[in-house]
Design a protein around this motif. Sequence first.
Motif, mmCIF file in Angstrom:
data_model
loop_
_atom_site.group_PDB
_atom_site.id
_atom_site.type_symbol
_atom_site.label_atom_id
_atom_site.label_comp_id
_atom_site.label_asym_id
_atom_site.label_seq_id
_atom_site.Cartn_x
_atom_site.Cartn_y
_atom_site.Cartn_z
ATOM 1 N N GLU A 27 32.121 49.335 22.853
ATOM 2 C CA GLU A 27 31.123 49.854 23.792
ATOM 3 C C GLU A 27 31.664 50.970 24.665
ATOM 4 O O GLU A 27 30.904 51.719 25.280
ATOM 5 C CB GLU A 27 30.519 48.736 24.646
ATOM 6 C CG GLU A 27 31.486 48.022 25.549
ATOM 7 C CD GLU A 27 32.116 46.805 24.896
ATOM 8 O OE1 GLU A 27 32.566 45.927 25.650
ATOM 9 O OE2 GLU A 27 32.166 46.709 23.661
ATOM 10 N N LEU A 28 32.975 51.118 24.727
ATOM 11 C CA LEU A 28 33.546 52.207 25.510
ATOM 12 C C LEU A 28 33.207 53.560 24.909
ATOM 13 O O LEU A 28 33.225 54.565 25.598
ATOM 14 C CB LEU A 28 35.062 52.040 25.642
ATOM 15 C CG LEU A 28 35.472 50.826 26.461
ATOM 16 C CD1 LEU A 28 36.985 50.692 26.490
ATOM 17 C CD2 LEU A 28 34.924 50.907 27.867
ATOM 18 N N GLY A 29 32.878 53.586 23.650
ATOM 19 C CA GLY A 29 32.448 54.818 23.006
ATOM 20 C C GLY A 29 30.944 55.043 23.092
ATOM 21 O O GLY A 29 30.445 56.071 22.675
ATOM 22 N N VAL A 34 32.097 49.775 32.090
ATOM 23 C CA VAL A 34 33.205 48.863 31.832
ATOM 24 C C VAL A 34 32.806 47.482 32.329
ATOM 25 O O VAL A 34 32.180 47.345 33.372
ATOM 26 C CB VAL A 34 34.468 49.365 32.567
ATOM 27 C CG1 VAL A 34 35.596 48.380 32.446
ATOM 28 C CG2 VAL A 34 34.865 50.733 32.044
ATOM 29 N N SER A 35 33.157 46.457 31.556
ATOM 30 C CA SER A 35 32.806 45.089 31.929
ATOM 31 C C SER A 35 33.957 44.157 31.564
ATOM 32 O O SER A 35 34.862 44.539 30.816
ATOM 33 C CB SER A 35 31.534 44.652 31.205
ATOM 34 O OG SER A 35 31.828 44.411 29.844
ATOM 35 N N GLU A 89 29.131 43.113 19.707
ATOM 36 C CA GLU A 89 28.196 42.973 20.831
ATOM 37 C C GLU A 89 28.896 42.256 21.991
ATOM 38 O O GLU A 89 29.263 41.094 21.870
ATOM 39 C CB GLU A 89 26.963 42.193 20.381
ATOM 40 C CG GLU A 89 25.987 41.859 21.484
ATOM 41 C CD GLU A 89 25.498 43.078 22.240
ATOM 42 O OE1 GLU A 89 25.492 43.023 23.485
ATOM 43 O OE2 GLU A 89 25.128 44.079 21.593
ATOM 44 N N PRO A 90 29.064 42.938 23.134
ATOM 45 C CA PRO A 90 29.785 42.336 24.257
ATOM 46 C C PRO A 90 29.212 41.008 24.740
ATOM 47 O O PRO A 90 29.958 40.106 25.116
ATOM 48 C CB PRO A 90 29.679 43.387 25.361
ATOM 49 C CG PRO A 90 29.378 44.665 24.675
ATOM 50 C CD PRO A 90 28.633 44.303 23.413
ATOM 51 N N SER A 91 27.896 40.858 24.710
ATOM 52 C CA SER A 91 27.285 39.630 25.227
ATOM 53 C C SER A 91 27.579 38.417 24.333
ATOM 54 O O SER A 91 27.386 37.278 24.760
ATOM 55 C CB SER A 91 25.778 39.805 25.388
ATOM 56 O OG SER A 91 25.165 39.982 24.127
ATOM 57 N N LEU A 92 28.047 38.636 23.123
ATOM 58 C CA LEU A 92 28.361 37.544 22.205
ATOM 59 C C LEU A 92 29.824 37.104 22.277
ATOM 60 O O LEU A 92 30.207 36.130 21.646
ATOM 61 C CB LEU A 92 28.018 37.946 20.765
ATOM 62 C CG LEU A 92 26.550 38.265 20.506
ATOM 63 C CD1 LEU A 92 26.348 38.694 19.062
ATOM 64 C CD2 LEU A 92 25.673 37.075 20.852
ATOM 65 N N ARG A 93 30.634 37.822 23.031
ATOM 66 C CA ARG A 93 32.042 37.456 23.191
ATOM 67 C C ARG A 93 32.183 36.319 24.193
ATOM 68 O O ARG A 93 31.394 36.202 25.126
ATOM 69 C CB ARG A 93 32.840 38.652 23.698
ATOM 70 C CG ARG A 93 32.889 39.793 22.736
ATOM 71 C CD ARG A 93 33.662 40.974 23.295
ATOM 72 N NE ARG A 93 33.268 42.163 22.558
ATOM 73 C CZ ARG A 93 33.155 43.374 23.067
ATOM 74 N NH1 ARG A 93 33.460 43.592 24.338
ATOM 75 N NH2 ARG A 93 32.752 44.375 22.327
#
Length: 107
Positions: A27-29, A34-35, A89-93
């Motif tokens: 997601e940084l790209g 940043v999260s 997908e960040p929310s799935l980590r």
Amino acid sequence: MLLGFDGARPAHWPAQPAGRIGYRAPELGWGSLVSPACDVYSLAGCLYFAAVGDDPPFEPGPLSLSADRGPLSRFSQMADCLDACRREEPSLRPSARELRGVLERLP
């Protein structure tokens, strides 16, 4: 934020590609903020490096450490968690707290 030790950014900065690709959350790209999920992704890359002595793959996704093969086969719970940390997908980590819990339970 942890990015392979060479691309730290404060949380209030917009994400910009920095750091080594195998350690950098995808997601940084995308121009996302940043999260903590970025840190979880990057830490999984660092733990992979510590376990196998090689950089993680560039692409998000499983690290091929699970099942009965690979250097972490005796730590299948850790391998499964690292695979989850590398989801695109960040929310799935998993959260950092969940990752910590897995690491604390290792033999």
